[in-house]
Design an enzyme around this catalytic site. Structure first.
Site, PDB file in Angstrom:
ATOM      1  N   LYS A  77     -29.849  -8.870  -7.474  1.00 24.99           N
ATOM      2  CA  LYS A  77     -28.762  -9.859  -7.412  1.00 24.99           C
ATOM      3  C   LYS A  77     -27.869  -9.598  -6.198  1.00 24.99           C
ATOM      4  O   LYS A  77     -27.571 -10.503  -5.430  1.00 24.99           O
ATOM      5  CB  LYS A  77     -27.912  -9.778  -8.698  1.00 24.99           C
ATOM      6  N   ASN A  78     -27.469  -8.346  -6.037  1.00 23.30           N
ATOM      7  CA  ASN A  78     -26.484  -8.053  -4.993  1.00 23.30           C
ATOM      8  C   ASN A  78     -27.074  -8.062  -3.587  1.00 23.30           C
ATOM      9  O   ASN A  78     -26.335  -8.064  -2.608  1.00 23.30           O
ATOM     10  CB  ASN A  78     -25.778  -6.722  -5.286  1.00 23.30           C
ATOM     11  N   CYS A 121      -9.917  -9.590 -11.591  1.00 26.89           N
ATOM     12  CA  CYS A 121     -11.280  -9.182 -11.927  1.00 26.89           C
ATOM     13  C   CYS A 121     -11.219  -8.131 -13.027  1.00 26.89           C
ATOM     14  O   CYS A 121     -10.343  -7.259 -13.001  1.00 26.89           O
ATOM     15  CB  CYS A 121     -11.933  -8.605 -10.673  1.00 26.89           C
ATOM     16  N   ARG A 175      -9.283  -5.970  -6.745  1.00 24.84           N
ATOM     17  CA  ARG A 175     -10.316  -5.938  -5.700  1.00 24.84           C
ATOM     18  C   ARG A 175      -9.857  -6.743  -4.497  1.00 24.84           C
ATOM     19  O   ARG A 175     -10.177  -7.929  -4.364  1.00 24.84           O
ATOM     20  CB  ARG A 175     -11.636  -6.486  -6.253  1.00 24.84           C
ATOM     21  N   ASP A 202     -21.919   0.873 -10.400  1.00 24.19           N
ATOM     22  CA  ASP A 202     -22.537  -0.152 -11.247  1.00 24.19           C
ATOM     23  C   ASP A 202     -23.386   0.449 -12.373  1.00 24.19           C
ATOM     24  O   ASP A 202     -23.920  -0.297 -13.205  1.00 24.19           O
ATOM     25  CB  ASP A 202     -23.399  -1.099 -10.397  1.00 24.19           C
ATOM     26  N   VAL A 223     -14.827   4.567  -7.131  1.00 27.47           N
ATOM     27  CA  VAL A 223     -14.977   3.329  -6.353  1.00 27.47           C
ATOM     28  C   VAL A 223     -14.025   2.252  -6.889  1.00 27.47           C
ATOM     29  O   VAL A 223     -13.274   1.638  -6.128  1.00 27.47           O
ATOM     30  CB  VAL A 223     -16.441   2.834  -6.353  1.00 27.47           C
ATOM     31  N   ARG A 242     -24.951 -12.760 -16.205  1.00 26.45           N
ATOM     32  CA  ARG A 242     -24.616 -12.850 -14.774  1.00 26.45           C
ATOM     33  C   ARG A 242     -25.515 -11.937 -13.944  1.00 26.45           C
ATOM     34  O   ARG A 242     -25.748 -12.214 -12.769  1.00 26.45           O
ATOM     35  CB  ARG A 242     -23.162 -12.419 -14.544  1.00 26.45           C
TER      36      ARG A 242
HETATM   37  N1  EPU Z   1     -11.925  -2.601  -1.116  1.00 22.98           N
HETATM   38  C1  EPU Z   1     -10.702  -2.722  -0.503  1.00 22.98           C
HETATM   39  N2  EPU Z   1     -10.528  -3.736   0.403  1.00 22.98           N
HETATM   40  C2  EPU Z   1     -11.535  -4.605   0.718  1.00 22.98           C
HETATM   41  C3  EPU Z   1     -12.791  -4.464   0.095  1.00 22.98           C
HETATM   42  C4  EPU Z   1     -12.951  -3.445  -0.815  1.00 22.98           C
HETATM   43  O1  EPU Z   1      -9.797  -1.943  -0.752  1.00 22.98           O
HETATM   44  O2  EPU Z   1     -11.300  -5.494   1.544  1.00 22.98           O
HETATM   45  C5  EPU Z   1     -12.146  -1.534  -2.099  1.00 22.98           C
HETATM   46  C6  EPU Z   1     -12.493  -2.088  -3.477  1.00 22.98           C
HETATM   47  O3  EPU Z   1     -11.324  -2.462  -4.199  1.00 22.98           O
HETATM   48  C7  EPU Z   1     -13.220  -0.915  -4.086  1.00 22.98           C
HETATM   49  C8  EPU Z   1     -13.982  -0.347  -2.901  1.00 22.98           C
HETATM   50  O4  EPU Z   1     -13.299  -0.806  -1.737  1.00 22.98           O
HETATM   51  O5  EPU Z   1     -12.294   0.042  -4.531  1.00 22.98           O
HETATM   52  C9  EPU Z   1     -15.445  -0.758  -2.802  1.00 22.98           C
HETATM   53  O6  EPU Z   1     -15.565  -2.152  -3.009  1.00 22.98           O
HETATM   54  P1  EPU Z   1     -16.692  -3.014  -2.296  1.00 22.98           P
HETATM   55  O7  EPU Z   1     -16.067  -3.910  -1.301  1.00 22.98           O
HETATM   56  O8  EPU Z   1     -17.768  -2.115  -1.813  1.00 22.98           O
HETATM   57  O9  EPU Z   1     -17.232  -3.909  -3.497  1.00 22.98           O
HETATM   58  P2  EPU Z   1     -17.853  -5.362  -3.339  1.00 22.98           P
HETATM   59  O10 EPU Z   1     -18.549  -5.449  -2.050  1.00 22.98           O
HETATM   60  O11 EPU Z   1     -16.823  -6.387  -3.644  1.00 22.98           O
HETATM   61  C10 EPU Z   1     -20.199  -4.843  -4.337  1.00 22.98           C
HETATM   62  C11 EPU Z   1     -21.007  -5.273  -5.514  1.00 22.98           C
HETATM   63  C12 EPU Z   1     -20.405  -4.706  -6.781  1.00 22.98           C
HETATM   64  C13 EPU Z   1     -20.378  -3.182  -6.666  1.00 22.98           C
HETATM   65  C14 EPU Z   1     -19.614  -2.776  -5.406  1.00 22.98           C
HETATM   66  C15 EPU Z   1     -19.623  -1.280  -5.162  1.00 22.98           C
HETATM   67  C16 EPU Z   1     -21.930  -7.393  -4.876  1.00 22.98           C
HETATM   68  C17 EPU Z   1     -22.007  -8.849  -5.093  1.00 22.98           C
HETATM   69  N3  EPU Z   1     -21.058  -6.724  -5.594  1.00 22.98           N
HETATM   70  O12 EPU Z   1     -18.895  -5.375  -4.528  1.00 22.98           O
HETATM   71  O13 EPU Z   1     -21.271  -5.074  -7.837  1.00 22.98           O
HETATM   72  O14 EPU Z   1     -19.755  -2.618  -7.798  1.00 22.98           O
HETATM   73  O15 EPU Z   1     -20.180  -3.415  -4.262  1.00 22.98           O
HETATM   74  O16 EPU Z   1     -20.906  -0.808  -5.053  1.00 22.98           O
HETATM   75  O17 EPU Z   1     -22.695  -6.852  -4.091  1.00 22.98           O
HETATM   76  C18 EPU Z   1     -21.865  -5.615 -10.040  1.00 22.98           C
HETATM   77  O18 EPU Z   1     -22.983  -5.949  -9.633  1.00 22.98           O
HETATM   78  O19 EPU Z   1     -21.612  -5.465 -11.262  1.00 22.98           O
HETATM   79  C19 EPU Z   1     -20.785  -5.364  -9.089  1.00 22.98           C
HETATM   80  C20 EPU Z   1     -19.503  -5.395  -9.415  1.00 22.98           C
END
Ligand code: EPU
Length: 422
Positions: free
Chosen positions: A22-23, A117, A122, A309, A331, A401
């Protein structure tokens, strides 16, 4: 709303197949915006998040079709409405990953700011910081991120780390934007997750010039245009890890087809240390537990560390260990919605900040519980497989989802899961 009735305890045995990721699929679908014409993305799982992504791309102007084999064709010849509407983004925060491609292709984009969320706060500040460094002008207006780059984006050296390390979708957004920027972009502290590597491989097949894939330093040389692509996404390592935990929690034996150990070494390490056998075979792996579960200390981290995850699913597993385990979330420090629900199933958990002390119990017990988010719900399914009695899990749409018909995968290997409409 659908409900699961899960009767346990059961022992899982047999072969189970992992779907496409998915991701990885979500940003790859967004990447087709960069290459006008018809792309075909294969091995895309049939999930509600993927439907939302298709809806979003359609609203932008693309034509999206899914065939019965799981292939999605996306015709991005026309992208004339670069707007990520609140009504779509609020259903799926990963919608943010159209921001970079829209800006690169159209020179402007308006994407709703993602809201609250269940797994905690986030922010998307790092996405915006990175795009600003490439020359975009960005403001927040009426709940929308309004981004403009009328003269195009320009490559630069950018440090993309944040308070919790790298960002997966932030890296994806910047990587996609940089493929069409003028000159060279260096992304330092890039996320190394296999899903980012898969996106980079897809972009490369489209004609992008990217070096350093899989490392924290990505170097992108901008090109004038990208071409449509046919690309097959990688298997879902989180679904695979969830099935590994399912085999372990039920003292079962699962052959997990497409379960790629190379993407899950931190998880395999924990499993082996707690007494679970994990072996690679030609098209996946075999996971067997014959001994009691031993305790572990798990700290979630960006890849290649233990994935956030799978934190909830492994907490369910460790709740049956002989002794005290420690789970630390580094994380998403507030990602603990499952703690209260697992406690209703007789798990002995004590939360202190972003740490949970898991005191092993002899048995889990069935209870009515509520799914709160995708991975927390998966943890409840695992706990229910091992618990005595019939657990009723409401709000199953959270599971849908990210897991394609999980009951149709688990029942043939011994689970007793009934989906009803409450
Ligand atoms: N963060 C910030 N600022 C930003 C972006 C992120 O502070 O602009 C922080 C977040 O709050 C968090 C950390 O950085 O503390 C990492 O977040 P990340 O941006 O890596 O998460 P994401 O890209 O929004 C993806 C996956 C998530 C998974 C995370 C971490 C997708 C669609 N989602 O989210 O997947 O938990 O990476 O590996 O790829 C799931 O599938 O259940 C899921 C939540």
């Amino acid at each position: 709303m659908d409900v699961f009735e899960i009767t346990g305890p059961t022992r899982l045995e047999g072969t189970i197949k992992v779907n496409g990721s998915k991701n990885a699929s979500l940003p790859i679908m967004a990447a087709t915006i960069l290459a006008p014409g018809q792309s075909t993305i294969k091995n895309v799982p049939q999930l509600s998040d993927i439907s939302v992504c298709s809806e979003l791309l359609t609203a932008l102007g693309c034509k999206v079709n899914r065939d019965n084999n799981g292939d999605i064709s996306i015709d991005s010849t026309v992208v004339d409405n670069p707007v990520g509407d609140y009504e779509i983004v609020r259903k799926m925060r990963a919608s943010i990953c159209v921001l970079g491609p829209l800006l690169a292709r159209c020179g402007k984009a308006m994407v709703s700011m993602p809201g609250g969320c269940a797994i905690g706060y986030r922010p998307v500040d790092i996405h915006l910081r990175g795009l600003r460094e490439l020359g975009a002008q960005i403001r927040i207006d009426n709940g929308y991120i309004v981004a403009e780059a009328p003269k195009g984006l320009v490559g630069k050296e950018i440090f993309l780390g944040g308070p919790f390390g790298s960002t997966v979708l932030g890296t994806a957004n910047l990587l996609m934007a940089a493929t069409l920027a003028k000159g060279i972009t260096v992304i330092e502290s890039a996320a190394c997750e296999p899903e980012v590597t898969d996106l980079a491989n897809c972009l490369r097949k489209m004609g992008a010039k990217i070096k350093g894939t899989g490392s924290p330093r990505l170097v992108i040389k901008g090109v004038r245009q990208l071409k449509p692509v046919e690309y097959s996404v990688i298997p879902d390592r989180i679904e695979a890890g969830t099935f590994m935990a399912a085999a372990a929690i039920t003292a079962g034996q699962l052959h997990i087809e497409n379960g790629r150990l190379d993407d899950l070494m931190a998880v395999v390490d924990v499993l082996r240390n707690i007494g679970v056998t994990v072996d690679k075979n030609n098209n996946g792996c075999v996971v067997v537990r014959t001994e009691p579960v031993r305790t572990a200390q798990i700290t979630t981290q960006p890849y290649p560390g233990f994935p956030t995850d799978l934190q909830a699913q492994f907490m369910a597993l460790l709740s049956l260990a002989q002794g005290n385990s420690v789970v630390i979330e580094k994380v998403f420090p507030d990602r603990f919605m499952h703690v209260a629900e697992l406690s209703r199933m007789a798990a002995d958990l004590r939360k202190e900040g972003s740490t949970v002390i898991v005191s092993g119990v002899e048995k889990l017990k069935a209870a009515p519980v509520m799914a709160s988010d995708l991975r927390a719900s998966a943890a409840l399914v695992l706990a229910a497989l091992a618990a005595e009695g019939t657990t009723v899990i409401s709000r199953v749409y959270h599971i849908d989802r990210g897991y394609e018909q999980i009951e149709q995968k688990l029942n043939p290997v011994g689970a007793k899961i009934v989906r009803t409409n409450a």
